[in-house]
Scaffold this motif. Structure first.
Motif, PDB file in Angstrom:
ATOM      1  N   ARG A  95       0.843  -1.204   0.000  1.00 51.69           N
ATOM      2  CA  ARG A  95       0.000   0.000   0.000  1.00 51.69           C
ATOM      3  C   ARG A  95       0.876   1.250   0.000  1.00 51.69           C
ATOM      4  O   ARG A  95       0.622   2.221  -0.696  1.00 51.69           O
ATOM      5  CB  ARG A  95      -0.893   0.009   1.245  1.00 51.69           C
ATOM      6  CG  ARG A  95      -2.173  -0.773   1.087  1.00 51.69           C
ATOM      7  CD  ARG A  95      -3.263  -0.212   1.979  1.00 51.69           C
ATOM      8  NE  ARG A  95      -2.838  -0.106   3.361  1.00 51.69           N
ATOM      9  CZ  ARG A  95      -3.273  -0.868   4.349  1.00 51.69           C
ATOM     10  NH1 ARG A  95      -4.141  -1.819   4.103  1.00 51.69           N
ATOM     11  NH2 ARG A  95      -2.863  -0.688   5.575  1.00 51.69           N
ATOM     12  N   ARG A  96       1.926   1.180   0.829  1.00 55.05           N
ATOM     13  CA  ARG A  96       2.864   2.307   0.927  1.00 55.05           C
ATOM     14  C   ARG A  96       3.511   2.588  -0.444  1.00 55.05           C
ATOM     15  O   ARG A  96       3.627   3.730  -0.868  1.00 55.05           O
ATOM     16  CB  ARG A  96       3.912   1.915   1.970  1.00 55.05           C
ATOM     17  CG  ARG A  96       4.940   2.879   2.370  1.00 55.05           C
ATOM     18  CD  ARG A  96       4.523   3.849   3.443  1.00 55.05           C
ATOM     19  NE  ARG A  96       4.719   5.196   2.921  1.00 55.05           N
ATOM     20  CZ  ARG A  96       3.780   6.114   2.861  1.00 55.05           C
ATOM     21  NH1 ARG A  96       2.575   5.870   3.306  1.00 55.05           N
ATOM     22  NH2 ARG A  96       4.021   7.288   2.374  1.00 55.05           N
ATOM     23  N   ILE A  98       2.409   1.775  -3.419  1.00 57.26           N
ATOM     24  CA  ILE A  98       1.409   2.293  -4.376  1.00 57.26           C
ATOM     25  C   ILE A  98       1.185   3.789  -4.125  1.00 57.26           C
ATOM     26  O   ILE A  98       1.128   4.590  -5.055  1.00 57.26           O
ATOM     27  CB  ILE A  98       0.083   1.513  -4.259  1.00 57.26           C
ATOM     28  CG1 ILE A  98       0.269   0.087  -4.771  1.00 57.26           C
ATOM     29  CG2 ILE A  98      -1.033   2.203  -5.039  1.00 57.26           C
ATOM     30  CD1 ILE A  98      -0.890  -0.829  -4.472  1.00 57.26           C
ATOM     31  N   THR A  99       1.078   4.158  -2.847  1.00 62.30           N
ATOM     32  CA  THR A  99       0.871   5.571  -2.518  1.00 62.30           C
ATOM     33  C   THR A  99       2.041   6.423  -3.017  1.00 62.30           C
ATOM     34  O   THR A  99       1.839   7.487  -3.601  1.00 62.30           O
ATOM     35  CB  THR A  99       0.711   5.755  -0.995  1.00 62.30           C
ATOM     36  OG1 THR A  99      -0.419   5.004  -0.581  1.00 62.30           O
ATOM     37  CG2 THR A  99       0.504   7.200  -0.619  1.00 62.30           C
ATOM     38  N   ASN A 102       1.884   6.751  -6.739  1.00 65.22           N
ATOM     39  CA  ASN A 102       0.740   7.613  -7.039  1.00 65.22           C
ATOM     40  C   ASN A 102       1.102   9.083  -6.841  1.00 65.22           C
ATOM     41  O   ASN A 102       0.852   9.929  -7.706  1.00 65.22           O
ATOM     42  CB  ASN A 102      -0.377   7.198  -6.074  1.00 65.22           C
ATOM     43  CG  ASN A 102      -1.715   7.741  -6.442  1.00 65.22           C
ATOM     44  OD1 ASN A 102      -2.075   7.743  -7.600  1.00 65.22           O
ATOM     45  ND2 ASN A 102      -2.455   8.209  -5.461  1.00 65.22           N
ATOM     46  N   ARG A 103       1.721   9.372  -5.715  1.00 66.08           N
ATOM     47  CA  ARG A 103       2.078  10.748  -5.389  1.00 66.08           C
ATOM     48  C   ARG A 103       3.148  11.270  -6.335  1.00 66.08           C
ATOM     49  O   ARG A 103       3.094  12.401  -6.799  1.00 66.08           O
ATOM     50  CB  ARG A 103       2.553  10.841  -3.939  1.00 66.08           C
ATOM     51  CG  ARG A 103       1.449  10.549  -2.923  1.00 66.08           C
ATOM     52  CD  ARG A 103       1.903  10.745  -1.490  1.00 66.08           C
ATOM     53  NE  ARG A 103       2.582  12.003  -1.375  1.00 66.08           N
ATOM     54  CZ  ARG A 103       3.864  12.134  -1.081  1.00 66.08           C
ATOM     55  NH1 ARG A 103       4.579  11.075  -0.823  1.00 66.08           N
ATOM     56  NH2 ARG A 103       4.411  13.320  -1.020  1.00 66.08           N
TER      57      ARG A 103
END
Lengths: 117, 228
Positions: A95-96, A98-99, A102-103
């Motif tokens: 999740r980290r 992907i974030t 994404n950012r």
């Protein structure tokens, strides 16, 4: 002592997995800690298959279970929780990642949009 | 009025097309701020509405949560050297006029991070359930802090350059609110609170946290603190 089918098959499978993990360690795909953990896990599985009654009775006596069946059941539950924990940790890490992706993508696009064409 | 400081207003937004224009209009009436909307993967045309109003938008391709959006705002400030960042909810819950209180507190108390508190002084009409969730979150967060805070979950915040440089949020969801305070204390930043007003509408209540999200947020917060 009567040797049952699983007492032959399970140690063989465990041996196969251990050999595979050994190879992966030599190729640098696993670190020492992971290889040792995996080796110990498969040795445990093999020993439990070869000496099911002795080990389950020992675990029952160690933790105060009434019967060895309960001991095996709770041991299994404990192992399942442990794997659940590892899977959750993996999920958190993903999740980290992907974030972050994404950012970064958002910031790069913003920067491009700001740049004079 | 607030133009005394070169403040960039960051509005983290997820599917706020219904209200974002009004929020921006309200801010413009208060002062001439740089406004940047962090569109966190909206699918309702939020970004298009903001761009049509001539404001800047950073678009997350995927919805990652309020914490991720805030961290993007902090990254932007570092990249472009913006000295002050104010975060405001984009659901119309906050009054932009209250930013003056945050600025005054930052200057008077030499604070690095100022939190707009819904529970300090002002008599806000806050739904009981929301009040309960906030109390629980305050107890949880304050137990990890050296100081006591009356509103650890407020999204209305003002950060100076020291805070912008020091804070690296890891929490993607609403638990970033607690994380920011804890990180600020660890970085020896001065954290202050000042009263703000809030208006809860059916719309803003529907956008906020519910019981399930609150529980998950608390779980993620504790997990990252314990197993980081």
């Amino acid at each position: 002592m009567e040797i049952r089918f699983f007492q032959v098959v399970v140690p063989l499978v465990a041996l196969l997995f251990m050999a595979n993990q050994g190879l992966r360690y030599r190729r640098g795909r696993l670190n020492l800690g992971e290889a040792l953990f995996s080796g110990l896990l498969w040795i445990g599985v093999a020993l439990l298959a070869v000496f099911p009654d002795e080990i389950s009775n020992f675990v029952a006596a160690l933790f105060g279970f009434k019967s060895n069946t309960n001991a095996v059941l709770f041991l299994g539950l404990g192992i399942l929780f442990y794997f659940q924990y590892r899977i959750y940790r993996l999920q958190v890490a993903q999740r980290r990642a992907i974030t972050e992706l994404n950012r970064q993508l958002a910031l790069d696009r913003f920067e491009k949009a700001q740049a004079p064409s | 009025m607030p133009e005394r400081l070169p403040i960039t207003l960051i509005l983290p937004a997820f599917n706020e097309a219904r209200i974002i224009e009004q929020v921006i209009r309200d801010i413009r009436q208060v002062g001439n701020f740089r406004i940047v909307v962090i569109d966190d993967g909206s699918t309702d045309g939020t970004a298009a509405k903001v761009l049509a109003m001539g404001e800047q938008v950073v678009r997350h391709p995927l919805n990652r949560g309020a914490g991720a959006a805030c961290q993007t705002g902090i990254s932007l400030a570092r990249k472009y050297g913006w000295p002050y960042l104010a975060f405001m909810d984009s659901d119309g819950q906050h009054f932009p006029e209250d930013l003056e209180g945050l600025i005054t507190t930052m200057q008077a108390q030499q604070a690095d991070l100022v939190i707009g508190s819904r529970f300090a002084g002002t008599q806000n009409q806050i739904p009981y359930l929301r009040r309960f969730f906030n109390t629980a979150a305050n107890i949880l967060t304050n137990s990890f802090c050296t100081h006591h805070y009356t509103d650890t979950q407020s999204g209305f915040r003002l950060l100076n350059q020291r805070a912008i440089a020091a804070l690296d949020l890891l929490q993607d969801d609403f638990s970033y609110c607690s994380e920011m305070i804890i990180l600020a204390e660890r970085a020896k930043l001065k954290v202050a609170e000042t009263p703000i007003r809030v208006r809860y509408t059916d719309y803003s209540v529907s956008k906020g946290q519910d019981f399930q999200v609150g529980l998950l947020t608390a779980f993620h917060f504790l997990w990252k603190l314990i197993f980081k």
